[in-house]
Design an enzyme around this catalytic site. Structure first.
Site, PDB file in Angstrom:
ATOM      1  N   ASP A  35     -22.916 -68.377 -22.477  1.00  0.00           N
ATOM      2  CA  ASP A  35     -23.890 -68.202 -23.565  1.00  0.00           C
ATOM      3  C   ASP A  35     -23.349 -67.236 -24.626  1.00  0.00           C
ATOM      4  O   ASP A  35     -22.565 -66.332 -24.308  1.00  0.00           O
ATOM      5  CB  ASP A  35     -25.197 -67.659 -22.948  1.00  0.00           C
ATOM      6  CG  ASP A  35     -26.375 -67.796 -23.894  1.00  0.00           C
ATOM      7  OD1 ASP A  35     -26.254 -68.482 -24.930  1.00  0.00           O
ATOM      8  OD2 ASP A  35     -27.431 -67.211 -23.590  1.00  0.00           O
ATOM      9  N   HIS A  52     -18.548 -72.484 -30.677  1.00  0.00           N
ATOM     10  CA  HIS A  52     -18.321 -73.446 -29.588  1.00  0.00           C
ATOM     11  C   HIS A  52     -16.824 -73.757 -29.450  1.00  0.00           C
ATOM     12  O   HIS A  52     -16.311 -73.904 -28.346  1.00  0.00           O
ATOM     13  CB  HIS A  52     -19.115 -74.733 -29.835  1.00  0.00           C
ATOM     14  CG  HIS A  52     -20.594 -74.517 -29.853  1.00  0.00           C
ATOM     15  ND1 HIS A  52     -21.259 -73.756 -28.914  1.00  0.00           N
ATOM     16  CD2 HIS A  52     -21.569 -74.955 -30.706  1.00  0.00           C
ATOM     17  CE1 HIS A  52     -22.556 -73.731 -29.173  1.00  0.00           C
ATOM     18  NE2 HIS A  52     -22.770 -74.440 -30.266  1.00  0.00           N
ATOM     19  N   LEU A 146      -8.799 -76.528  -7.104  1.00  0.00           N
ATOM     20  CA  LEU A 146     -10.092 -76.125  -7.672  1.00  0.00           C
ATOM     21  C   LEU A 146     -10.912 -77.336  -8.122  1.00  0.00           C
ATOM     22  O   LEU A 146     -10.385 -78.227  -8.793  1.00  0.00           O
ATOM     23  CB  LEU A 146      -9.841 -75.221  -8.899  1.00  0.00           C
ATOM     24  CG  LEU A 146     -11.085 -74.828  -9.699  1.00  0.00           C
ATOM     25  CD1 LEU A 146     -11.825 -73.689  -9.019  1.00  0.00           C
ATOM     26  CD2 LEU A 146     -10.735 -74.438 -11.123  1.00  0.00           C
TER      27      LEU A 146
END
Ligand code: FPP
Length: 255
Positions: A35, A52, A146
């Site tokens: 955020d 972004h 991962l």
């Protein structure tokens, strides 16, 4: 005490903090609410999409660091079911990011044995986004390192409703009775079916809320909140969050 630890850690380098970590107690699943992109851009007099774009670069850093530290699953909240309410241009930009990220990073993700996975309502994504993410999922499906789990068009309440609907159907068809229903069956019908619950949840930008993210799965997760805006987040913050996590005593309701 934790504040003191945090101040002390912030004076150390990423490698020094990593050396401080207990390798036997690395959180296996880290979930992040990324955020603060908009505020980061605003602070710099830039359009929100610049935040972004910068946030995408941080995704790259965090993925490689998590892999390097031996984290097994990294879930990133990239787009929520509520994010469609944003201006059209911003939504369109956000929908281009997975594609851009994966086009650039897929060879490296392959090399590092990362397995890309998705959770969310994929059908509603634009075709170009769907195509890019499905390609990455397919190409990395046999990787064993991962698990990079992108939450895209994800909302926890939708996920729970969807699971309940699927279970109700099974009861209706007679393959399950309401007495047989248990937590494990509910979990098998959720979007995280084969994943363990997050051990550590991180949220950046100073907001102290869950925003419809993994409400069921974070029941016993440790939370780490930071004022750092997502585009300013880096490997050092990730290792710091893990160091704080390692000081916590997880009791799961016991003593
Ligand atoms: C929240 O910040 C952030 C988002 C809704 C989007 C997060 C997306 C990225 C970090 C990039 C994703 C990259 C890939 C590879 C999928 P905000 O815009 O709500 O910030 P604000 O609260 O300051 O306005």
């Amino acid at each position: 005490m934790l504040e003191k630890l945090s101040k002390w850690k912030s004076s150390l380098s990423s490698q020094e903090i990593k050396d401080e970590l207990d390798q036997a107690n690395i959180p296996k699943h880290i979930a992040i609410i990324m955020d603060g992109n908009g505020r980061w851009a605003k602070n710099k007099g830039l359009p929100r999409i610049a935040g972004h774009r910068e946030g995408m670069k941080v995704v790259n850093k965090v993925v490689h660091k998590a892999n390097d530290l031996g984290v097994e699953v990294l879930t990133l909240y990239a787009f929520s079911t509520e994010n469609w309410k944003r201006p059209k241009t911003e939504v369109e930009y956000l929908m281009k990011l997975p594609e851009r990220f994966l086009n650039n990073e897929l060879p490296k993700l392959m090399k590092e044995n990362v397995k890309v996975r998705l959770m969310g309502s994929i059908e509603e994504l634009p075709d170009h986004t769907k195509k890019a993410v499905m390609k990455a999922v397919k190409e990395t499906e046999n990787n064993t390192g991962l698990i990079l789990n992108f939450a895209l068009n994800y909302g926890s309440r939708f996920e729970l409703m969807d699971a309940i609907r699927k279970i109700a159907k099974q009861v209706e068809l007679g393959s399950l009775t309401s007495e047989e229903l248990n937590e494990s069956i509910l979990e098998k019908n959720m979007m995280t079916a084969e994943l363990r619950d997050p051990d550590l949840l991180i949220r950046t930008s100073g907001e102290i809320r869950l925003s419809n993210f993994m409400l069921w799965q974070v029941a016993y997760s440790e939370f780490w909140f930071t004022d750092v805006l997502w585009p300013d987040f880096n490997e050092k913050h990730l290792t710091e969050a893990i160091a704080v996590y390692q000081k916590r005593a997880r009791r799961y309701g016991g003593v």
